[in-house]
Design a protein around this motif. Structure first.
Motif, PDB file in Angstrom:
ATOM      1  N   GLU A   8     -29.989   5.880 -25.265  1.00  9.85           N
ATOM      2  CA  GLU A   8     -30.897   5.934 -23.878  1.00  9.85           C
ATOM      3  C   GLU A   8     -30.814   7.322 -23.142  1.00  9.85           C
ATOM      4  O   GLU A   8     -29.971   8.322 -23.668  1.00  9.85           O
ATOM      5  N   THR A   9     -31.929   7.981 -22.644  1.00  8.31           N
ATOM      6  CA  THR A   9     -32.569   9.599 -22.015  1.00  8.31           C
ATOM      7  C   THR A   9     -32.524   9.754 -21.174  1.00  8.31           C
ATOM      8  O   THR A   9     -34.011   8.808 -20.659  1.00  8.31           O
ATOM      9  N   PRO A  10     -31.658  10.091 -20.147  1.00 11.26           N
ATOM     10  CA  PRO A  10     -32.388  10.429 -18.615  1.00 11.26           C
ATOM     11  C   PRO A  10     -33.116  11.456 -18.424  1.00 11.26           C
ATOM     12  O   PRO A  10     -32.970  12.770 -19.211  1.00 11.26           O
ATOM     13  N   LEU A  11     -34.278  10.905 -17.987  1.00 10.43           N
ATOM     14  CA  LEU A  11     -35.226  12.064 -17.715  1.00 10.43           C
ATOM     15  C   LEU A  11     -35.537  12.192 -16.494  1.00 10.43           C
ATOM     16  O   LEU A  11     -36.767  11.700 -15.348  1.00 10.43           O
ATOM     17  N   ASN A  12     -34.443  13.048 -15.273  1.00  9.13           N
ATOM     18  CA  ASN A  12     -34.489  13.100 -13.663  1.00  9.13           C
ATOM     19  C   ASN A  12     -34.446  11.528 -13.117  1.00  9.13           C
ATOM     20  O   ASN A  12     -34.081  10.961 -12.999  1.00  9.13           O
ATOM     21  N   GLU A  13     -36.233  11.988 -12.966  1.00 10.26           N
ATOM     22  CA  GLU A  13     -36.555  10.416 -11.948  1.00 10.26           C
ATOM     23  C   GLU A  13     -36.782   8.889 -13.117  1.00 10.26           C
ATOM     24  O   GLU A  13     -36.422   7.615 -11.504  1.00 10.26           O
ATOM     25  N   LYS A  14     -36.371   9.031 -14.377  1.00 10.80           N
ATOM     26  CA  LYS A  14     -36.494   7.541 -14.568  1.00 10.80           C
ATOM     27  C   LYS A  14     -35.678   7.963 -15.815  1.00 10.80           C
ATOM     28  O   LYS A  14     -34.557   8.723 -16.515  1.00 10.80           O
ATOM     29  N   THR A  15     -34.821   7.081 -16.513  1.00  5.26           N
ATOM     30  CA  THR A  15     -33.756   6.385 -17.977  1.00  5.26           C
ATOM     31  C   THR A  15     -34.736   5.716 -18.415  1.00  5.26           C
ATOM     32  O   THR A  15     -35.451   5.030 -18.511  1.00  5.26           O
ATOM     33  N   VAL A  16     -35.256   6.217 -19.940  1.00  4.16           N
ATOM     34  CA  VAL A  16     -36.057   5.830 -20.734  1.00  4.16           C
ATOM     35  C   VAL A  16     -34.989   4.869 -21.856  1.00  4.16           C
ATOM     36  O   VAL A  16     -34.218   6.011 -22.760  1.00  4.16           O
ATOM     37  N   THR A  17     -34.957   4.045 -22.307  1.00  5.88           N
ATOM     38  CA  THR A  17     -34.179   3.227 -22.973  1.00  5.88           C
ATOM     39  C   THR A  17     -34.638   2.782 -24.879  1.00  5.88           C
ATOM     40  O   THR A  17     -35.643   1.944 -24.232  1.00  5.88           O
ATOM     41  N   LEU A  18     -34.729   2.904 -25.583  1.00  2.00           N
ATOM     42  CA  LEU A  18     -34.349   2.425 -27.110  1.00  2.00           C
ATOM     43  C   LEU A  18     -34.581   0.938 -27.260  1.00  2.00           C
ATOM     44  O   LEU A  18     -32.960   1.644 -27.968  1.00  2.00           O
ATOM     45  N   THR A  19     -35.158   0.301 -27.476  1.00  2.00           N
ATOM     46  CA  THR A  19     -34.557  -0.812 -28.002  1.00  2.00           C
ATOM     47  C   THR A  19     -34.900  -1.338 -29.289  1.00  2.00           C
ATOM     48  O   THR A  19     -36.005  -0.668 -29.707  1.00  2.00           O
ATOM     49  N   LEU A  20     -34.230  -2.059 -30.314  1.00  2.00           N
ATOM     50  CA  LEU A  20     -34.974  -2.457 -31.532  1.00  2.00           C
ATOM     51  C   LEU A  20     -34.829  -3.949 -30.899  1.00  2.00           C
ATOM     52  O   LEU A  20     -34.071  -4.762 -31.221  1.00  2.00           O
ATOM     53  N   THR A  21     -36.036  -4.924 -32.122  1.00  2.00           N
ATOM     54  CA  THR A  21     -35.910  -6.532 -31.603  1.00  2.00           C
ATOM     55  C   THR A  21     -35.155  -7.118 -32.745  1.00  2.00           C
ATOM     56  O   THR A  21     -34.835  -6.997 -33.563  1.00  2.00           O
ATOM     57  N   ALA A  22     -35.446  -8.390 -32.937  1.00  2.08           N
ATOM     58  CA  ALA A  22     -34.231  -8.694 -34.246  1.00  2.08           C
ATOM     59  C   ALA A  22     -35.438  -8.342 -35.099  1.00  2.08           C
ATOM     60  O   ALA A  22     -34.494  -8.385 -36.976  1.00  2.08           O
ATOM     61  N   ARG A  23     -36.622  -8.240 -35.567  1.00  2.00           N
ATOM     62  CA  ARG A  23     -36.643  -7.772 -36.541  1.00  2.00           C
ATOM     63  C   ARG A  23     -37.089  -6.916 -36.586  1.00  2.00           C
ATOM     64  O   ARG A  23     -37.553  -5.812 -37.780  1.00  2.00           O
ATOM     65  N   GLY A  24     -36.030  -5.695 -36.211  1.00  2.00           N
ATOM     66  CA  GLY A  24     -36.239  -4.202 -35.985  1.00  2.00           C
ATOM     67  C   GLY A  24     -37.629  -2.913 -35.124  1.00  2.00           C
ATOM     68  O   GLY A  24     -37.685  -2.071 -35.544  1.00  2.00           O
ATOM     69  N   ARG A  25     -38.602  -4.075 -34.917  1.00  2.00           N
ATOM     70  CA  ARG A  25     -38.751  -3.020 -34.194  1.00  2.00           C
ATOM     71  C   ARG A  25     -38.987  -2.657 -32.937  1.00  2.00           C
ATOM     72  O   ARG A  25     -37.978  -2.991 -32.100  1.00  2.00           O
ATOM     73  N   GLU A  26     -39.216  -1.805 -32.977  1.00  5.00           N
ATOM     74  CA  GLU A  26     -38.727  -0.466 -31.184  1.00  5.00           C
ATOM     75  C   GLU A  26     -39.704  -1.002 -30.030  1.00  5.00           C
ATOM     76  O   GLU A  26     -40.969  -0.767 -30.406  1.00  5.00           O
ATOM     77  N   VAL A  27     -38.978  -0.918 -28.512  1.00  5.79           N
ATOM     78  CA  VAL A  27     -39.295  -1.172 -27.083  1.00  5.79           C
ATOM     79  C   VAL A  27     -38.741  -0.802 -26.839  1.00  5.79           C
ATOM     80  O   VAL A  27     -37.606  -0.198 -26.785  1.00  5.79           O
ATOM     81  N   LEU A  28     -39.592  -0.241 -26.201  1.00  5.46           N
ATOM     82  CA  LEU A  28     -39.140   1.577 -25.094  1.00  5.46           C
ATOM     83  C   LEU A  28     -38.529   0.663 -23.317  1.00  5.46           C
ATOM     84  O   LEU A  28     -40.162   0.204 -23.486  1.00  5.46           O
ATOM     85  N   VAL A  29     -37.723   1.066 -23.096  1.00  2.00           N
ATOM     86  CA  VAL A  29     -37.585   0.177 -21.726  1.00  2.00           C
ATOM     87  C   VAL A  29     -37.690   1.658 -20.405  1.00  2.00           C
ATOM     88  O   VAL A  29     -36.624   2.474 -20.976  1.00  2.00           O
ATOM     89  N   SER A  30     -38.089   1.774 -19.788  1.00  2.00           N
ATOM     90  CA  SER A  30     -38.270   2.750 -18.335  1.00  2.00           C
ATOM     91  C   SER A  30     -37.723   1.818 -17.568  1.00  2.00           C
ATOM     92  O   SER A  30     -38.406   1.438 -16.907  1.00  2.00           O
ATOM     93  N   ARG A  31     -36.862   2.853 -16.355  1.00  2.00           N
ATOM     94  CA  ARG A  31     -36.284   2.289 -15.511  1.00  2.00           C
ATOM     95  C   ARG A  31     -36.045   3.594 -14.691  1.00  2.00           C
ATOM     96  O   ARG A  31     -35.770   4.217 -15.018  1.00  2.00           O
ATOM     97  N   PRO A  32     -35.492   3.031 -12.869  1.00  2.00           N
ATOM     98  CA  PRO A  32     -35.875   4.000 -12.013  1.00  2.00           C
ATOM     99  C   PRO A  32     -34.271   4.352 -12.615  1.00  2.00           C
ATOM    100  O   PRO A  32     -33.459   3.844 -12.456  1.00  2.00           O
ATOM    101  N   ALA A  33     -33.866   6.102 -12.526  1.00  2.00           N
ATOM    102  CA  ALA A  33     -32.987   6.903 -12.313  1.00  2.00           C
ATOM    103  C   ALA A  33     -31.929   6.567 -11.056  1.00  2.00           C
ATOM    104  O   ALA A  33     -32.070   5.801 -10.521  1.00  2.00           O
ATOM    105  N   GLY A  34     -30.678   5.954 -12.106  1.00  2.00           N
ATOM    106  CA  GLY A  34     -29.253   4.907 -10.922  1.00  2.00           C
ATOM    107  C   GLY A  34     -29.947   3.933 -11.033  1.00  2.00           C
ATOM    108  O   GLY A  34     -28.431   3.351 -10.984  1.00  2.00           O
ATOM    109  N   THR A  35     -30.606   3.127 -11.656  1.00  2.00           N
ATOM    110  CA  THR A  35     -31.058   1.725 -11.340  1.00  2.00           C
ATOM    111  C   THR A  35     -30.007   1.378 -13.067  1.00  2.00           C
ATOM    112  O   THR A  35     -29.595   1.710 -13.524  1.00  2.00           O
ATOM    113  N   PRO A  36     -29.137  -0.074 -12.929  1.00  2.00           N
ATOM    114  CA  PRO A  36     -28.088   0.066 -14.024  1.00  2.00           C
ATOM    115  C   PRO A  36     -29.317  -0.551 -15.267  1.00  2.00           C
ATOM    116  O   PRO A  36     -29.750  -1.269 -14.843  1.00  2.00           O
TER     117      PRO A  36
END
Length: 372
Positions: free
Chosen positions: A303-331
């Motif tokens: 998980e990487t906080p970037l001021n106004e947003k937080t970017v999360t790196l996730t992996l699928t069952a096959r190991g493929r990377e999926v980035l998720v971006s959400r507003p900062a402070g969002t759980p």
């Protein structure tokens, strides 16, 4: 009325074709951003419009008049070059004033015009300095001021904020549109910064290898990029691109992520079994409960906080990377197992072989488009 029309422009340097049969219409008062990677031909195109270089083929029309054979000084064009092109023996004031001096403005009008644009660009305190005493950012703004001061009907700006510090660049993204709108000029603005392109352009023309690959509003380019190369250039974090082979289900075509079906609303049997690339913007993905319909199981890696947003790196069952971006402070989970919900209406599908965007066969009004 100052329109610009480029008709079948070709420019070659020895055996290399830099501009390849390029045609473009820019409306009166429009701000068009030329966007693309280094070497795409953007600066060459500006210099050709300005009359600094000539096309090998094609025509340049300004205000409906053929200017292809007209010298640069008679085209009524203002231009800020990427390499500054300042007169080293002149002060910043005199460099800026040169556009007005050439038109024989009075001393009072010249002083007023220079001071006004210098204050706007925050260089009024260095007007007595010569270029060698200016920082690169100040040189860039001096060149920009020289282009703006004469209120030319056609304004060509070649990456004018490239050497400006981050704070001033942000401020200028807000100020420049107001200034240009007040002048009423037709503007072509070159940049490699997608945020700048989105902020400043009424339309964006994306260039690759001397060709225009897509022209549209900033929303058009971002939401429906015409090809994979364009999709990659717009967005921070970058778009998720996943190889998929769509299948047919009872509710229509779908792609599979971590064993879960992601519906592809509007697509018909023509995509079933075809090698495709699924594009999903990180902001079109949210964390969800495991029990939610269509929840996609993943593992959170970082998980990487970037001021106004937080970017999360996730992996699928096959190991493929999926980035998720959400507003900062969002759980959201910082590590371990999690589930994602994807807004399938915002998903894009590209032909893997050609890289071209594939469009749904059904109109948007007929699509169901639930999140999956």
């Amino acid at each position: 009325m100052t329109t610009l029309q480029l008709k079948n422009i070709v420019k070659r340097y020895k055996s290399q074709t830099v501009l390849d049969d390029l045609s473009l219409d820019v409306a009166d008062g429009e701000r068009l951003v030329l966007f693309g990677p280094s070497g795409a031909g953007k600066t060459v195109l500006l210099r050709l419009v300005a009359g600094v270089i000539d096309p090998d083929e094609g025509r340049v029309l300004i205000g409906g008049e053929d200017m292809t054979e007209v010298d640069a000084e008679h085209r009524g064009v203002g231009m800020a070059f990427q390499n500054f092109a300042l007169f080293p023996h002149m002060s910043a004031f005199d460099n800026i004033a040169s556009a007005l001096t050439a038109r024989r403005f009075s001393k009072e009008a010249i002083a007023a015009g220079v001071e006004k644009v210098a204050k706007l660009l925050k260089i009024d305190h260095v007007l007595t300095h010569h270029p060698k005493a200016l920082s690169n950012g100040q040189k860039q703004r001096t060149a920009l001021a020289r282009a703006l001061v004469g209120s030319p009907p056609l304004l060509l700006l070649d990456d004018p904020l490239r050497n400006v510090d981050a704070k001033l660049r942000f401020e200028m993204r807000l100020e420049l549109p107001r200034l240009l709108a007040a002048q009423g000029a037709t503007v072509i603005y070159v940049t490699q910064d997608y945020k700048e392109a989105m902020a400043l352009g009424d339309r964006i023309a994306v260039m690759f290898e001397g060709q225009l690959r897509q022209i549209g509003t900033p929303a058009d380019i971002y939401d429906t990029p015409a090809e994979l190369e364009i999709a990659r250039l717009f967005g921070d974090p970058t778009i998720n691109l996943l190889d998929v082979v769509p299948q047919r289900g009872p509710d229509g075509a779908f792609a599979e992520l971590s064993g879960v079906r992601l519906r592809l609303p509007g697509f018909g049997p023509e995509i079933v079994g075809k090698a495709c690339v699924l594009g999903i913007r990180p902001e079109s993905i949210v964390f969800s409960e495991a029990s939610a319909t269509g929840a996609i199981p993943v593992r959170v890696e970082a998980e990487t906080p970037l001021n106004e947003k937080t970017v999360t790196l996730t992996l699928t069952a096959r190991g493929r990377e999926v980035l998720v971006s959400r507003p900062a402070g969002t759980p959201g989970p910082a590590t371990g197992p999690a589930h994602l919900a994807v807004n399938s209406r915002a998903a894009l599908l590209f032909d893997k072989e050609s890289g071209r965007l594939m469009r749904p066969s059904e109109p948007a009004s007929k699509r169901n488009g639930e999140a999956a």
